[in-house]
Design an enzyme around this catalytic site. Structure first.
Site, PDB file in Angstrom:
ATOM      1  N   SER A 210       0.837  -1.186   0.000  1.00 28.08           N
ATOM      2  CA  SER A 210       0.000   0.000   0.000  1.00 28.08           C
ATOM      3  C   SER A 210       0.879   1.244   0.000  1.00 28.08           C
ATOM      4  O   SER A 210       1.700   1.419  -0.894  1.00 28.08           O
ATOM      5  CB  SER A 210      -0.959  -0.023   1.200  1.00 28.08           C
ATOM      6  OG  SER A 210      -1.960   0.962   1.060  1.00 28.08           O
TER       7      SER A 210
ATOM      8  N   GLU B 282      -1.960  -2.811  -7.879  1.00 30.04           N
ATOM      9  CA  GLU B 282      -3.172  -3.138  -7.128  1.00 30.04           C
ATOM     10  C   GLU B 282      -3.784  -1.838  -6.618  1.00 30.04           C
ATOM     11  O   GLU B 282      -3.111  -0.817  -6.545  1.00 30.04           O
ATOM     12  CB  GLU B 282      -2.860  -4.087  -5.966  1.00 30.04           C
ATOM     13  CG  GLU B 282      -1.907  -3.545  -4.919  1.00 30.04           C
ATOM     14  CD  GLU B 282      -2.574  -2.705  -3.839  1.00 30.04           C
ATOM     15  OE1 GLU B 282      -3.781  -2.881  -3.602  1.00 30.04           O
ATOM     16  OE2 GLU B 282      -1.886  -1.853  -3.248  1.00 30.04           O
TER      17      GLU B 282
ATOM     18  N   HIS C 159      -5.013  -5.368  -1.302  1.00 25.36           N
ATOM     19  CA  HIS C 159      -5.721  -5.170  -0.033  1.00 25.36           C
ATOM     20  C   HIS C 159      -6.751  -6.275   0.175  1.00 25.36           C
ATOM     21  O   HIS C 159      -7.963  -6.038   0.206  1.00 25.36           O
ATOM     22  CB  HIS C 159      -6.393  -3.800  -0.017  1.00 25.36           C
ATOM     23  CG  HIS C 159      -5.439  -2.652   0.066  1.00 25.36           C
ATOM     24  ND1 HIS C 159      -4.608  -2.287  -0.964  1.00 25.36           N
ATOM     25  CD2 HIS C 159      -5.178  -1.786   1.083  1.00 25.36           C
ATOM     26  CE1 HIS C 159      -3.880  -1.228  -0.597  1.00 25.36           C
ATOM     27  NE2 HIS C 159      -4.212  -0.914   0.636  1.00 25.36           N
TER      28      HIS C 159
END
Length: 350
Positions: free
Chosen positions: A143, A246, A320
């Site tokens: 992230s 992502e 995630h």
């Protein structure tokens, strides 16, 4: 005025000692550095927990420690662990100090980010890349941690690991994959878990946007953070690389905009291939610019990436999600659209 020159000039005038540790070079212009592989982790090793982005909330602090101990590691927390300053975990200097402490401590074998969140991009000009290069260690997270991975890999050549943070949900897939890549040094094959056959959500479906097989070094991470690195000295050249991406919780027109930014920048023109993880909870909103009567995730991805002249696949366990694979940045890999696999061609640790 150049921001870095302004900071340095202001600090001198104020008699301050807080300066960037190292002059930053754009490696895309100077050539890439030799790859440095960190030492493999082993049961009984000590991992340092850091919060270089946002602070932990709720039971996440206890969960992070329990997860690491369940993997067989001893745990030490950084000095300013989980201090909270606004929307980040401590001041920029505190979070940089914690990273330096963990890399420089000979008793710490690896470093795991307890959370992502927001804030790591603020640290990049302050990091001592020479210290990190002299003390190569596993750095694990994803992230917002993408910014750290990019900068450290680009400035030192150290292989970094895009994978679960310490407070993640460690499913069987997540745990096994981390152990294989970080501890056993396996040439792992990243593929969809069998349990995903029962998932009906569009975001969990496998898509062969452009068929083909490709080889190249891995680079990538969170789409929002990857886009934020464009135009900075910490961005990484995508030439002949397999780019993995992502995302989570973004409206589909935001996804479209970020993919368009990558296309407009020319970053994907010479890449070897694109592997998309799960874009969790990225959906259209009724009545808006991306009304869900007209727009789907599949349509957005096909529209933006379906005309690339390299293999493009969607739906591998990256992101995630509970089943989050561990991907080593800088390691040679092979993608195969028909098999739906991403295979590491070399060990990522030594």
């Amino acid at each position: 005025m150049n921001r870095r020159k302004f900071i340095g000039r202001s600090a001198v005038l104020a008699g301050a000692s807080v300066l960037p540790y190292q002059s930053v070079e754009a490696r895309s212009q100077q050539g890439e550095l030799p790859i440095i592989k960190p030492k493999a982790l082993a049961v009984g090793d000590t991992v340092g927990l850091v919060t270089p982005g946002s602070a932990l909330v709720g039971d996440a602090e206890a969960k992070a420690e329990a997860n690491m101990k369940a993997l067989g590691f001893k745990v030490v927390k950084s000095k300013n662990y989980n201090v909270r300053t606004g929307f980040v975990a401590g001041t920029d200097q505190q979070r940089v100090d914690d990273l330096h402490e963990m890399f420089g401590n000979p008793d710490v074998d690896g470093i795991v980010c307890a959370r992502g969140g927001y804030g790591t991009g603020r640290l990049l000009q302050m990091l001592d890349y020479d210290l990190i290069k002299r003390n190569p260690k596993v750095l694990l997270g994803f992230s917002d941690i993408t910014a750290l991975h990019y900068a450290i890999y680009q400035q030192t050549g150290l292989v970094c690991f895009h994978g679960p943070v310490a407070s993640s949900e460690f499913s069987i897939h997540t745990t096994t994959d981390a152990q294989r890549v970080l501890m056993a040094g396996d040439r792992a094959v990243i593929k969809r878990p069998l349990t995903w056959e029962e998932k009906s959500a569009e975001s969990y479906q496998y898509m062969r946007l452009v068929d083909g097989v490709a080889k190249g070094q891995l680079i990538g991470g969170n789409l929002s953070i990857v886009c934020s690195m464009l135009g900075t000295p910490y961005d990484v050249d995508y030439t002949n690389k397999i780019v993995f991406l992502e995302e989570v919780g973004e409206s589909l027109y935001h996804v479209d905009r970020m993919l368009t930014q990558l296309l407009n920048s020319g970053k994907l023109d010479a890449c070897a291939g694109v592997v998309l993880g799960v874009f969790a909870s990225c959906r259209a909103k009724s009545g808006g610019v991306d009304d869900d009567h007209y727009v789907t995730l599949t349509k957005v991805l096909m529209d933006r990436l379906g005309e690339l002249n390299v293999p493009v696949i969607y739906g591998l366990p990256i992101g995630h999600i509970d089943d989050n694979s561990t991907l080593p940045i800088g390691i040679e890999a092979k993608m195969d659209s028909k098999k739906g696999t991403l295979t590491l061609l070399e060990t990522a640790v030594c």
